[in-house]
Write an enzyme that holds these catalytic residues in place. Structure first.
Site, PDB file in Angstrom:
ATOM      1  N   PRO A   2      -7.190   4.146  10.697  1.00 48.62           N
ATOM      2  CA  PRO A   2      -7.050   3.895  11.767  1.00 48.62           C
ATOM      3  C   PRO A   2      -8.769   3.697  11.877  1.00 48.62           C
ATOM      4  O   PRO A   2      -9.844   3.887  10.951  1.00 48.62           O
ATOM      5  CB  PRO A   2      -7.739   5.001  11.789  1.00 48.62           C
ATOM      6  CG  PRO A   2      -7.240   5.885  10.722  1.00 48.62           C
ATOM      7  CD  PRO A   2      -6.830   5.089   9.939  1.00 48.62           C
ATOM      8  N   GLU A   3      -8.907   2.622  13.100  1.00 56.30           N
ATOM      9  CA  GLU A   3     -10.076   2.256  13.691  1.00 56.30           C
ATOM     10  C   GLU A   3     -10.813   2.632  14.583  1.00 56.30           C
ATOM     11  O   GLU A   3     -10.238   3.938  14.682  1.00 56.30           O
ATOM     12  CB  GLU A   3     -10.031   0.630  13.495  1.00 56.30           C
ATOM     13  CG  GLU A   3      -9.274  -0.363  12.820  1.00 56.30           C
ATOM     14  CD  GLU A   3      -9.954  -1.806  12.310  1.00 56.30           C
ATOM     15  OE1 GLU A   3      -9.730  -2.268  13.248  1.00 56.30           O
ATOM     16  OE2 GLU A   3      -8.712  -1.905  11.972  1.00 56.30           O
ATOM     17  N   LYS A  59     -15.973   5.287  12.777  1.00 55.49           N
ATOM     18  CA  LYS A  59     -14.468   5.341  12.011  1.00 55.49           C
ATOM     19  C   LYS A  59     -14.764   7.304  11.870  1.00 55.49           C
ATOM     20  O   LYS A  59     -13.518   7.578  11.299  1.00 55.49           O
ATOM     21  CB  LYS A  59     -13.907   4.309  11.014  1.00 55.49           C
ATOM     22  CG  LYS A  59     -13.735   3.662  11.222  1.00 55.49           C
ATOM     23  CD  LYS A  59     -13.163   2.675  10.679  1.00 55.49           C
ATOM     24  CE  LYS A  59     -13.909   1.003  10.193  1.00 55.49           C
ATOM     25  NZ  LYS A  59     -13.286   0.373   9.289  1.00 55.49           N
ATOM     26  N   ARG A 127      -1.952   8.258   1.623  1.00 54.48           N
ATOM     27  CA  ARG A 127      -2.769   7.625   0.133  1.00 54.48           C
ATOM     28  C   ARG A 127      -3.601   9.078  -0.590  1.00 54.48           C
ATOM     29  O   ARG A 127      -4.857   8.466  -1.817  1.00 54.48           O
ATOM     30  CB  ARG A 127      -3.280   6.550   0.592  1.00 54.48           C
ATOM     31  CG  ARG A 127      -2.073   5.780   0.044  1.00 54.48           C
ATOM     32  CD  ARG A 127      -1.891   4.803  -0.202  1.00 54.48           C
ATOM     33  NE  ARG A 127      -2.464   3.542  -0.954  1.00 54.48           N
ATOM     34  CZ  ARG A 127      -2.916   3.291  -0.970  1.00 54.48           C
ATOM     35  NH1 ARG A 127      -2.684   2.148   0.611  1.00 54.48           N
ATOM     36  NH2 ARG A 127      -3.555   2.007  -1.494  1.00 54.48           N
ATOM     37  N   ARG A 279      -8.970  -8.250   1.984  1.00 52.38           N
ATOM     38  CA  ARG A 279      -8.621  -7.833   2.667  1.00 52.38           C
ATOM     39  C   ARG A 279      -7.504  -9.252   3.556  1.00 52.38           C
ATOM     40  O   ARG A 279      -8.295 -10.299   3.467  1.00 52.38           O
ATOM     41  CB  ARG A 279      -9.751  -7.866   3.982  1.00 52.38           C
ATOM     42  CG  ARG A 279     -10.279  -6.503   3.494  1.00 52.38           C
ATOM     43  CD  ARG A 279      -9.598  -5.445   3.011  1.00 52.38           C
ATOM     44  NE  ARG A 279      -9.145  -4.259   4.231  1.00 52.38           N
ATOM     45  CZ  ARG A 279      -9.553  -3.444   5.121  1.00 52.38           C
ATOM     46  NH1 ARG A 279     -10.336  -3.421   5.105  1.00 52.38           N
ATOM     47  NH2 ARG A 279      -8.559  -3.757   5.956  1.00 52.38           N
TER      48      ARG A 279
END
Ligand SMILES: [Zn+2]
Length: 290
Positions: A2-3, A59, A127, A279
């Site tokens: 989530p950003e 965040k 996770r 990334r």
């Protein structure tokens, strides 16, 4: 992960749902999520505290409680906060409400805050990388990771000069610099890809070589993309869901993120994927030239 737009959506929704509520208890099955204090102390100290405010810092979600306590939650890779009711039987946790909370992506409940209206605030985290810290508000405010955050794109003083100084303060590939929380707070992999596509800037371009015009475009689209994403209630390409368990709608309007080998919406060229650091980055090799 989530950003800014996803965290902002969660915070805005939760403000309407839980401010004024009192926490009656906590359940945790993965103690490693709690960085401090230890679980016993947390259980004792958080009980009967009232939720006074909910804020976003980068965040991070900050839940301000009575007695000058704050609960910090960083959802990290796959965490998201949900509002509902659950039944716990041994290792099995089932939502008691019909609807989107039953989406399998919301099944990984590892922490529950019980509220005095018989609803619950739960953390689903596939996770188990989320980070939870409970402490006095002042101690939370002084956490290194919060102190070091760069300017926030939604803050009123986030003007072009602020943006330019932040970007120029860090030498490196623009994609990585945009995602660096110490440079600008809140941007991650999804929105850096999107911003760079809109601004027609190659993700590997070095910040030192950005022209004034490119910086202006970057600034414009940073705000534009983030605000559009907030209106769409975030992106659910990955695990993110809102507090009711529903998907955000940014997936449908995204231009480049995770669109490898699909046609560029501007020129038809196939979108390319490269790795920068660890990334994945998607960009249009025709619109975004190095
Ligand atoms: Zn293109």
């Amino acid at each position: 992960m989530p950003e800014l737009p996803e965290v902002e959506t969660i915070v805005n929704d939760l403000k309407k749902l839980v401010i004024g509520r009192t926490i009656t208890g906590i359940w945790v099955d993965t103690p490693k999520l709690i960085k401090r204090p230890d679980l016993k102390t947390l259980e004792r100290q958080i009980k009967n505290l009232k939720i006074k405010n909910i804020r976003r810092k980068g965040k991070n979600i900050l839940i301000d409680l009575s007695n000058d306590f704050t609960l910090l939650i960083h959802q990290k890779l796959t965490g998201h906060l949900l509002y509902g009711k659950w039944k716990i039987e041994g290792k099995k946790i089932t939502p008691l409400l019909e609807g989107p909370l039953n989406d399998p992506i919301n099944d990984f409940i590892h922490l529950i805050l019980y509220l005095d209206n018989n609803y619950e605030l739960a953390l689903s985290d596939l996770r188990k990388f989320a980070k939870v810290i409970f402490d006095k508000t002042e101690a939370i405010e002084n956490l290194k990771e919060l102190k070091e955050l760069g300017p926030d794109p939604l803050s009123p003083d986030f003007n072009f000069e602020t943006f330019k100084n932040a970007i120029k303060s860090k030498k490196g590939k623009i994609k990585q610099v945009l995602m660096d929380q110490k440079v600008i707070a809140g941007i991650g992999n999804i929105y850096s890809d999107e911003i760079l596509w809109w601004a027609k800037i190659h993700p590997l371009k070095n910040t030192a070589s950005l022209t004034e015009e490119e910086l202006k475009k970057l600034y414009h689209y940073t705000l534009e993309v983030l605000k559009t994403a907030i209106k769409a209630r975030g992106a659910s390409v990955s695990d993110y869901r809102d507090p009711k368990g529903e998907r955000g709608k940014y997936d449908e309007i995204r231009r480049v993120y995770r669109r490898e080998n699909q046609k560029c919406y501007r020129c038809g060229t196939l979108i390319k994927r490269i790795k920068i650091g660890s990334r994945s980055t998607c960009f249009c090799p025709n619109c975004q030239k190095l």
